[in-house]
Enzyme design. Structure first.
Site, PDB file in Angstrom:
ATOM      1  N   ALA A   1       1.142  19.184  14.091  1.00  0.00           N
ATOM      2  CA  ALA A   1       1.946  18.535  13.046  1.00  0.00           C
ATOM      3  C   ALA A   1       0.953  17.923  12.070  1.00  0.00           C
ATOM      4  CB  ALA A   1       2.835  17.471  13.668  1.00  0.00           C
TER       5      ALA A   1
ATOM      6  N   GLY B   1      -0.036   8.689  10.452  1.00  0.00           N
ATOM      7  CA  GLY B   1       0.050   9.690  11.516  1.00  0.00           C
ATOM      8  C   GLY B   1       1.484  10.123  11.730  1.00  0.00           C
ATOM      9  N   ASN B   2       1.751  10.758  12.842  1.00  0.00           N
ATOM     10  CA  ASN B   2       3.126  11.128  13.173  1.00  0.00           C
ATOM     11  C   ASN B   2       3.308  11.138  14.689  1.00  0.00           C
ATOM     12  OD1 ASN B   2       2.649  13.952  14.180  1.00  0.00           O
ATOM     13  ND2 ASN B   2       1.807  14.144  12.107  1.00  0.00           N
ATOM     14  N   TYR B   3       4.526  11.408  15.129  1.00  0.00           N
ATOM     15  CA  TYR B   3       4.857  11.255  16.547  1.00  0.00           C
ATOM     16  C   TYR B   3       4.484  12.444  17.433  1.00  0.00           C
ATOM     17  CZ  TYR B   3       7.622   7.155  15.312  1.00  0.00           C
ATOM     18  OH  TYR B   3       8.010   5.926  14.879  1.00  0.00           O
TER      19      TYR B   3
END
Ligand code: C5P
Length: 401
Positions: free
Chosen positions: A275, A207-209
């Site tokens: 994102a 995943g990402n932030y």
């Protein structure tokens, strides 16, 4: 939006009346002039002094003041109001309003009012779903009144269900939104937000932030201005406050791709704020990958499809595509290059270098580039203000095109 607006707040006899004190406070704080009208039974729950203190005006409850004989004109009040809100609205008041039973000052004023009326019901779940309440609310809707639907949750009876009066903050927002210019009325806008999760096994993902805050703020702003909004969101811990927003929750990039591609042909504008993960594991393990003593697992990745580019390729005349860019070097050149490559009309360049900008924060610092060559560098501002600027750029672009 509420500065100088004349608002009648009608309070009826339900336990949620205590929350209306906060509503009055919020409306007054936003610059509105508030006149509270209470039904006789509302005064059993909250004393009029609370409302007169918060609104700065004596509360009206009777047709005339007993000791002076001064008549309280429901006709004048009705004409004075720019908007009227009944919160909480009990089953009894709803029934009276639906059927014109003008036996108190509140319902009489309602019948005289020419202003738009919002009704925030609050009652026990069984009263709420009783056919008579349902029918009365339907009738009130058919007269042009706007119902602020109650929320689900624990009720004063300790039963759990639908019937909690909407929170004062949301009621105040609904009223304020009502006065916002509806320059996006009739437009269908799709917004992607948040990260995507690419499954490795049943318990792990890539995943990402991304927090989703920027995309959610754009969705709220577009809905406030009258657009029909679909928000396609990756996993985030946010919720939408404007209930007109159609929220579609997805997990992975491929799910997001499917939803976007399906919706795109019937959309006027898409804002690609998510994102999206560029890569996903080639295969997803069906059971948890075990820790082996010597071997380090290798995860083979495959490329995800670029959603924004896919929409850009199928964009038809009149559709507007807005993308985001997060660059660490040669920001401007890279952002403009991306706008051209993906066939965007507008690209929003996020700055990662500035304090308070980027992931997870409530503020952002962006530069907006338009395909017609216009550039708008913006200072650090709240994500809701950035959302407003982005929507302004979209409407300006539409008008030029
Ligand atoms: O190429 P890059 O990922 O930096 O492009 C960013 C823009 O493209 C953003 O608007 C993002 O939402 C969108 N994007 C997408 N699908 C992908 C990757 C990026 O829609 N798979």
């Amino acid at each position: 939006m509420l500065k100088g607006k004349h608002i009648i707040v009608g309070v009826t006899g339900g336990i949620a009346a205590y929350k209306t004190a906060t509503l009055v406070r919020l409306l007054v704080k936003a610059g509105a002039e508030v006149q509270v009208i209470m039904t006789p039974s509302a005064k059993e729950f909250v004393c009029p002094l609370t409302f007169s203190t918060l609104s700065g005006k004596p509360v009206i409850s009777e047709f005339f003041t007993a000791n002076t004989g001064q008549w309280n004109s429901h006709v004048d009040l009705g004409l004075w109001a720019d908007v009227m809100v009944i919160a909480p609205a009990t089953a009894s008041t709803i029934a009276k309003m639906a059927n014109g039973v003008a036996d108190n000052m509140l319902v009489t004023t309602y019948l005289s009012a020419k202003a738009p009326v919002f009704i925030a019901p609050a009652m026990d779940l069984d009263m709420m779903r009783h056919p008579s309440t349902t029918r009365n609310l339907e009738l009130l809707r058919s007269y042009g009144n706007m119902i602020i639907e109650p929320a689900e949750g624990e009720l004063a009876s300790h039963l759990i269900g639908k019937g909690r009066m909407e929170e004062p903050e949301n009621i105040a927002r609904v009223i304020s939104d009502f006065f916002a210019p509806k320059d996006l009325a009739g437009q269908r806008i799709m917004i992607t937000a948040g990260p995507t999760y690419e499954r490795i096994d049943p318990v792990r993902f890539i995943g990402n932030y991304s927090s989703g805050k920027m995309g959610y703020a754009i969705a709220e702003e577009a809905a406030r201005r009258g657009a029909e909004v679909t928000l396609i969101s990756g996993p985030v811990s946010l919720s939408v406050t404007n209930r007109s927003i159609n929220l579609i929750k997805v997990e992975s990039a491929s799910e997001m791709y499917r939803q976007c591609v399906d919706l795109w042909p019937s959309t006027d504008c898409a804002v690609m704020c998510a994102a999206v993960a560029d890569y996903a594991p080639e295969t997803v393990a069906t059971s948890k990958i075990k820790r082996e003593r010597d071997e380090v697992p290798v995860i083979h990745l495959r490329k995800n499809r670029d959603i924004a580019a896919a929409l850009g390729q199928t964009k038809r005349e009149g559709q507007i595509l807005v993308g985001f860019a997060l660059e660490t070097d040669d920001e401007q050149i890279n952002a403009i290059g991306k706008m051209e490559r993906k066939n965007f009309d507008i690209i929003v360049l996020n700055s990662l270098r500035d304090k308070g900008a980027g992931f997870g924060t409530d503020t952002n610092k962006v530069t907006i580039f338009c395909a017609d060559g216009q550039t708008r560098p913006l200072p650090l501002m709240s994500k809701s203000d950035v959302a407003k600027e982005i929507i302004d750029s979209i409407t300006a672009f539409e008008h030029e095109a």
